[in-house]
Design a protein around this motif. Structure first.
Motif, PDB file in Angstrom:
ATOM      1  N   ALA A   3       0.835  -1.207   0.000  1.00 55.85           N
ATOM      2  CA  ALA A   3       0.000   0.000   0.000  1.00 55.85           C
ATOM      3  C   ALA A   3       0.864   1.249   0.000  1.00 55.85           C
ATOM      4  N   GLU A   4       1.984   1.208   0.746  1.00 53.22           N
ATOM      5  CA  GLU A   4       2.888   2.359   0.774  1.00 53.22           C
ATOM      6  C   GLU A   4       3.511   2.597  -0.597  1.00 53.22           C
ATOM      7  N   ALA A   5       3.843   1.513  -1.284  1.00 50.47           N
ATOM      8  CA  ALA A   5       4.407   1.645  -2.630  1.00 50.47           C
ATOM      9  C   ALA A   5       3.419   2.317  -3.566  1.00 50.47           C
ATOM     10  N   VAL A   6       2.134   1.944  -3.438  1.00 45.14           N
ATOM     11  CA  VAL A   6       1.092   2.571  -4.255  1.00 45.14           C
ATOM     12  C   VAL A   6       0.985   4.056  -3.927  1.00 45.14           C
ATOM     13  N   SER A   7       1.082   4.376  -2.625  1.00 44.97           N
ATOM     14  CA  SER A   7       0.944   5.777  -2.208  1.00 44.97           C
ATOM     15  C   SER A   7       2.115   6.636  -2.660  1.00 44.97           C
ATOM     16  N   PHE A  61      -5.476  14.701  11.213  1.00 47.78           N
ATOM     17  CA  PHE A  61      -6.368  15.868  11.245  1.00 47.78           C
ATOM     18  C   PHE A  61      -6.435  16.537   9.880  1.00 47.78           C
ATOM     19  N   LEU A  62      -5.274  16.702   9.235  1.00 45.11           N
ATOM     20  CA  LEU A  62      -5.243  17.354   7.930  1.00 45.11           C
ATOM     21  C   LEU A  62      -5.985  16.533   6.885  1.00 45.11           C
ATOM     22  N   SER A  63      -5.883  15.204   6.988  1.00 49.67           N
ATOM     23  CA  SER A  63      -6.606  14.345   6.057  1.00 49.67           C
ATOM     24  C   SER A  63      -8.105  14.574   6.152  1.00 49.67           C
ATOM     25  N   VAL A  64      -8.618  14.672   7.376  1.00 49.88           N
ATOM     26  CA  VAL A  64     -10.044  14.938   7.583  1.00 49.88           C
ATOM     27  C   VAL A  64     -10.405  16.333   7.071  1.00 49.88           C
ATOM     28  N   ALA A  65      -9.535  17.322   7.356  1.00 51.67           N
ATOM     29  CA  ALA A  65      -9.807  18.700   6.939  1.00 51.67           C
ATOM     30  C   ALA A  65      -9.858  18.819   5.418  1.00 51.67           C
ATOM     31  N   TYR A  66      -8.887  18.232   4.729  1.00 54.47           N
ATOM     32  CA  TYR A  66      -8.865  18.309   3.273  1.00 54.47           C
ATOM     33  C   TYR A  66     -10.022  17.510   2.668  1.00 54.47           C
ATOM     34  N   SER A 122      -1.971   8.659   4.032  1.00 52.59           N
ATOM     35  CA  SER A 122      -0.828   7.747   3.917  1.00 52.59           C
ATOM     36  C   SER A 122       0.328   8.210   4.799  1.00 52.59           C
ATOM     37  N   GLU A 123       0.484   9.533   4.956  1.00 53.09           N
ATOM     38  CA  GLU A 123       1.498  10.065   5.862  1.00 53.09           C
ATOM     39  C   GLU A 123       1.203   9.664   7.301  1.00 53.09           C
ATOM     40  N   ALA A 124      -0.090   9.704   7.676  1.00 53.78           N
ATOM     41  CA  ALA A 124      -0.494   9.406   9.052  1.00 53.78           C
ATOM     42  C   ALA A 124      -0.427   7.924   9.381  1.00 53.78           C
ATOM     43  N   THR A 125      -0.487   7.076   8.363  1.00 50.40           N
ATOM     44  CA  THR A 125      -0.575   5.635   8.620  1.00 50.40           C
ATOM     45  C   THR A 125       0.616   4.871   8.046  1.00 50.40           C
ATOM     46  N   LEU A 126       0.711   4.794   6.743  1.00 54.75           N
ATOM     47  CA  LEU A 126       1.712   3.938   6.105  1.00 54.75           C
ATOM     48  C   LEU A 126       3.144   4.398   6.364  1.00 54.75           C
ATOM     49  N   ARG A 127       3.420   5.693   6.138  1.00 53.84           N
ATOM     50  CA  ARG A 127       4.786   6.169   6.320  1.00 53.84           C
ATOM     51  C   ARG A 127       5.125   6.442   7.777  1.00 53.84           C
ATOM     52  N   ALA A 128       4.113   6.742   8.585  1.00 57.20           N
ATOM     53  CA  ALA A 128       4.374   7.031  10.000  1.00 57.20           C
ATOM     54  C   ALA A 128       4.863   5.808  10.759  1.00 57.20           C
ATOM     55  N   ARG A 129       4.571   4.606  10.257  1.00 60.38           N
ATOM     56  CA  ARG A 129       4.946   3.388  10.994  1.00 60.38           C
ATOM     57  C   ARG A 129       6.452   3.186  11.058  1.00 60.38           C
ATOM     58  N   LEU A 175      -5.051  15.096  -2.000  1.00 54.98           N
ATOM     59  CA  LEU A 175      -4.283  15.625  -0.879  1.00 54.98           C
ATOM     60  C   LEU A 175      -4.681  14.938   0.426  1.00 54.98           C
ATOM     61  N   ALA A 176      -5.980  14.675   0.591  1.00 53.69           N
ATOM     62  CA  ALA A 176      -6.457  13.973   1.787  1.00 53.69           C
ATOM     63  C   ALA A 176      -5.887  12.556   1.850  1.00 53.69           C
ATOM     64  N   LEU A 177      -5.862  11.872   0.702  1.00 50.29           N
ATOM     65  CA  LEU A 177      -5.314  10.512   0.664  1.00 50.29           C
ATOM     66  C   LEU A 177      -3.811  10.523   0.952  1.00 50.29           C
ATOM     67  N   TRP A 178      -3.113  11.524   0.437  1.00 50.44           N
ATOM     68  CA  TRP A 178      -1.682  11.621   0.691  1.00 50.44           C
ATOM     69  C   TRP A 178      -1.418  11.844   2.176  1.00 50.44           C
ATOM     70  N   GLN A 179      -2.200  12.741   2.802  1.00 47.55           N
ATOM     71  CA  GLN A 179      -2.040  12.971   4.235  1.00 47.55           C
ATOM     72  C   GLN A 179      -2.397  11.722   5.036  1.00 47.55           C
TER      73      GLN A 179
END
Length: 275
Positions: free
Chosen positions: A15-19, A115-120, A92-99, A86-90
């Protein structure tokens, strides 16, 4: 067995590779550009309010302004797609890359990028509403949500928490601007004239946005304290309330100019930002 060796770890890696694809990168950068445009329009509306003109100085009002021109429908659909990206990218930042981060940094990334993902995502829904002919009123929606919360047993506490959270985000923006934390998001232009301009835009824009968020958060806290949902009118209501004070119009002019600076900085971020 390491986390990567498990089926779940392998799925997360895939999933991270896709993101990390170029397509999502381009769409997310377009999303940053759309948010930059919205900040510039909100800033212009805030300046107009300071000069006694009508308008709604918040994202919905800015989107309404964009929808009113000849290219409105196309802009609405394009804005929706860009903000979804942009929401999907954020996300992925919060989940896939943050790990991959240390625990403390990972938790911070979960909160900030989540938070930014929800806002966007919310902004993308607003674009979509205008695209299909269902415009919204952010101030009215905020009052409705506040009224619904205050009707519940713990509504006062929840509304106060929302207000304090927004105030906290505002303080974060001010500190980020003053400490120049935004430089981490950019390929630096240190020492150059362009770098100094970008630095000034970043500081001014982040501080102005932080002040505006603090004002908006205060209205939520006041609404909870007075048990009066009509007090919580979001960013637009806070800026219009500011206009009624003796030096309010001057501060409103400064905030409007600051939002425009933030918008220009965000345009730079969309082009030269680290993704």
């Amino acid at each position: 067995m390491t986390d990567k060796a498990t089926p779940l770890g392998e799925a997360a890696d895939a999933a991270e590779a896709v993101s990390n694809t170029k397509t999502l990168d381009v769409v997310a950068r377009a999303g940053f550009a759309v948010m930059a445009l919205l900040h510039i329009v909100v800033g212009a509306i805030a300046i107009a309010l300071a000069l006694g003109q009508p308008g709604e100085a918040e994202p919905t009002g800015a989107i309404e302004q964009l929808a009113a021109n000849a290219w409105g429908p196309a802009l609405m659909w394009a804005g929706m797609v860009a903000c979804i990206g942009l929401a999907l990218w954020q996300l992925s930042e919060a989940t896939l890359r943050a790990r991959h981060l240390p625990t403390k940094e990972r938790i911070g990334k979960h909160i900030s990028s989540g938070f930014l993902s929800v806002a966007y995502g919310s902004v993308s829904l607003t674009f979509g509403g205008f695209a299909v002919g269902l415009p919204g009123d952010s101030g009215e929606s905020t009052r409705d949500v506040s009224a619904a919360l205050l009707a519940t047993p713990f509504g006062t506490v929840i509304l106060s928490a929302i207000g304090l959270t927004i105030i906290g985000i505002g303080i974060y923006f001010i500190l980020k601007g003053v400490r120049r934390g935004f430089k981490e998001e950019l390929f630096h232009f240190d020492g150059s004239r362009r770098g100094r301009i970008i630095d000034a835009l970043g500081v001014t824009g982040h501080v102005a946005k932080g002040i505006a968020l603090i004002l908006a958060g205060l209205l939520f806290v006041i609404a909870a304290a007075k048990h009066s949902p009509e007090e919580s009118t979001g960013l637009d209501g806070s800026l219009k309330a500011l206009r009624e004070h003796p030096y309010g119009p001057y501060l409103l002019l400064a905030i409007g100019a600051g939002f425009i600076c933030y918008g220009i900085f965000a345009l730079v971020r969309s082009r030269f930002g680290r993704m």
